[in-house]
Write an enzyme that holds these catalytic residues in place. Structure first.
Site, short mmCIF file in Angstrom:
data_model
loop_
_atom_site.label_atom_id
_atom_site.label_comp_id
_atom_site.label_asym_id
_atom_site.label_seq_id
_atom_site.Cartn_x
_atom_site.Cartn_y
_atom_site.Cartn_z
N CYS A 105 1.57 -2.80 1.25
CA CYS A 105 1.06 -4.15 0.94
C CYS A 105 -0.42 -4.18 1.28
O CYS A 105 -1.15 -3.25 0.95
CB CYS A 105 1.87 -5.21 1.70
SG CYS A 105 1.90 -5.01 3.49
N ARG A 106 -0.89 -5.22 1.93
CA ARG A 106 -2.30 -5.31 2.31
C ARG A 106 -2.53 -4.74 3.71
O ARG A 106 -3.46 -4.01 3.96
CB ARG A 106 -2.76 -6.78 2.25
CG ARG A 106 -4.10 -7.09 2.92
CD ARG A 106 -5.27 -6.47 2.19
NE ARG A 106 -6.53 -7.09 2.53
CZ ARG A 106 -7.24 -6.84 3.63
NH1 ARG A 106 -6.81 -5.97 4.51
NH2 ARG A 106 -8.39 -7.45 3.85
N LYS A 107 -1.65 -5.09 4.65
CA LYS A 107 -1.83 -4.62 6.03
C LYS A 107 -0.50 -4.35 6.73
O LYS A 107 -0.39 -4.50 7.94
CB LYS A 107 -2.68 -5.61 6.83
CG LYS A 107 -2.25 -7.07 6.72
CD LYS A 107 -3.32 -7.98 7.30
CE LYS A 107 -2.95 -9.45 7.11
NZ LYS A 107 -4.03 -10.35 7.53
N GLY A 108 0.52 -3.97 5.96
CA GLY A 108 1.78 -3.56 6.56
C GLY A 108 2.66 -4.68 7.04
O GLY A 108 3.56 -4.46 7.86
N VAL A 109 2.43 -5.90 6.56
CA VAL A 109 3.22 -7.05 7.00
C VAL A 109 4.26 -7.45 5.96
O VAL A 109 5.46 -7.34 6.18
CB VAL A 109 2.32 -8.25 7.37
CG1 VAL A 109 3.17 -9.48 7.67
CG2 VAL A 109 1.47 -7.91 8.58
N THR A 110 3.79 -7.89 4.78
CA THR A 110 4.77 -8.35 3.79
C THR A 110 5.61 -7.20 3.25
O THR A 110 6.70 -7.41 2.72
CB THR A 110 4.10 -9.11 2.62
OG1 THR A 110 3.22 -8.23 1.92
CG2 THR A 110 3.33 -10.31 3.13
N ARG A 132 -3.30 -9.11 -7.18
CA ARG A 132 -3.90 -8.16 -6.24
C ARG A 132 -3.44 -6.74 -6.54
O ARG A 132 -4.20 -5.78 -6.39
CB ARG A 132 -3.56 -8.56 -4.81
CG ARG A 132 -4.17 -9.90 -4.43
CD ARG A 132 -3.84 -10.32 -3.02
NE ARG A 132 -4.40 -11.63 -2.74
CZ ARG A 132 -4.30 -12.26 -1.56
NH1 ARG A 132 -3.64 -11.68 -0.56
NH2 ARG A 132 -4.83 -13.44 -1.39
N SER A 140 -1.48 0.66 4.68
CA SER A 140 -1.42 -0.06 3.41
C SER A 140 -2.79 -0.11 2.71
O SER A 140 -3.62 0.77 2.89
CB SER A 140 -0.80 -1.44 3.61
OG SER A 140 0.60 -1.32 3.78
#
Length: 294
Positions: free
Chosen positions: A245-250, A187, A272
């Protein structure tokens, strides 16, 4: 014993099990299940009702967010966060321990950990190994849902732990801070779709997939191993660092890992890739897919 872990980012299952057994879960120590799963795969709230750590409450990341934003899981307002966690019996004096039930061991718990920190709360820890290892080690679970007495929580946003789209755009040219992307390599490189979005990364970002920080059992790797991972990627923990990341989680996994190495000031780009993909100009989206098409 509680005083020994205040300010520590991780607590062990053994420590928490002793606290539960001693009846210390209450106004001074709250446990939160911050699980979230794609709806078609698992129902986090239902699983919580069926089995959770005794005394724990459910921290619903779908509720505790900015619902007006077009992007997933963006931070709520100070008032919104304060009201939500206050209803869970959490005050500014409460030590909060967060966990989730992901098969990896930990997935969403670091996001909840960071949310408390970005709103000024420092007495927050992640359960090392998560619910998976809590159960594996034979610690007690219950289906009884506790009803904590509401408390007053005062939230103050710490902007030093948060980056906006505008700041990320400016940084592409200025390089004021290092940027690490926690998504899987495909990704990051742009060779596979990112949950339906074309993928790629912000110019200048370095890729360290978040799962790299976890052992095969789902526990956090040692500080020495984590430091070595940062060194191998030429990430300097003595200098400013932002994670995306993708949405601020990982991304919050890497903030947690850096914290364990003695760096408490890592910021998260909350929007993100979800926001960057929709708002950044084409030349600010680095993707091998585009080169391959060309």
């Amino acid at each position: 014993m509680a005083a020994q872990v205040l300010g520590k980012a991780l607590v062990s299952s053994k420590w928490l099990a002793e606290a539960v057994k001693a009846g210390r879960v209450g106004a001074g120590l709250r446990v939160l299940d911050a699980s979230w799963y794609p709806p078609q795969e698992r129902n986090a709230r239902q699983e919580f009702r069926e089995s959770h750590i005794p005394g724990a409450s459910f921290f619903d990341i779908e509720e505790c967010r900015d619902k007006s934003s077009p992007y997933d899981f963006m931070l709520p307002s100070e008032a919104g966060f304060a009201d939500y966690v206050g209803q869970l019996g959490i005050s500014n004096d409460t030590h909060v321990v967060v966990y989730d039930g992901d098969k990896l061991g930990t997935f969403y718990a670091p996001r909840a950990w960071w949310m408390f920190r970005v709103f000024g709360h420092r007495q927050v820890s992640v359960l090392n190994g998560g619910f998976k290892n809590w159960v594996k080690e034979g610690h007690p679970v219950t289906a009884e849902v506790s009803q904590p007495t509401p408390a007053v929580f005062k939230a103050k946003l710490d902007k030093s732990l948060l980056k906006t789209f505008e700041e990320m755009m400016e940084n592409v040219g200025s390089k004021r801070f290092q940027v690490v992307d926690s998504r899987p390599e495909g990704r990051f490189r742009g060779t596979e779709l990112d949950q339906g979005l074309e993928s790629g990364h912000i110019p200048g970002a370095v890729n360290i997939p978040f799962q790299s920080f976890l052992t095969e059992t789902g526990h956090e790797k040692s500080v020495e191993e984590i430091q070595q991972m940062f060194r191998e990627k030429k990430v300097d923990l003595s200098k400013p660092l932002t994670i995306t990341c993708r949405k601020g989680v990982t991304a919050c996994h890497i903030a947690l890992a850096a914290y364990l190495c003695g760096k408490p000031d890592v910021s998260i780009y909350d929007g993100s890739w979800s926001e960057w993909f929709h708002r950044a100009p084409p030349e600010y989206k680095v993707s091998e897919m585009k080169r391959n098409k060309a």
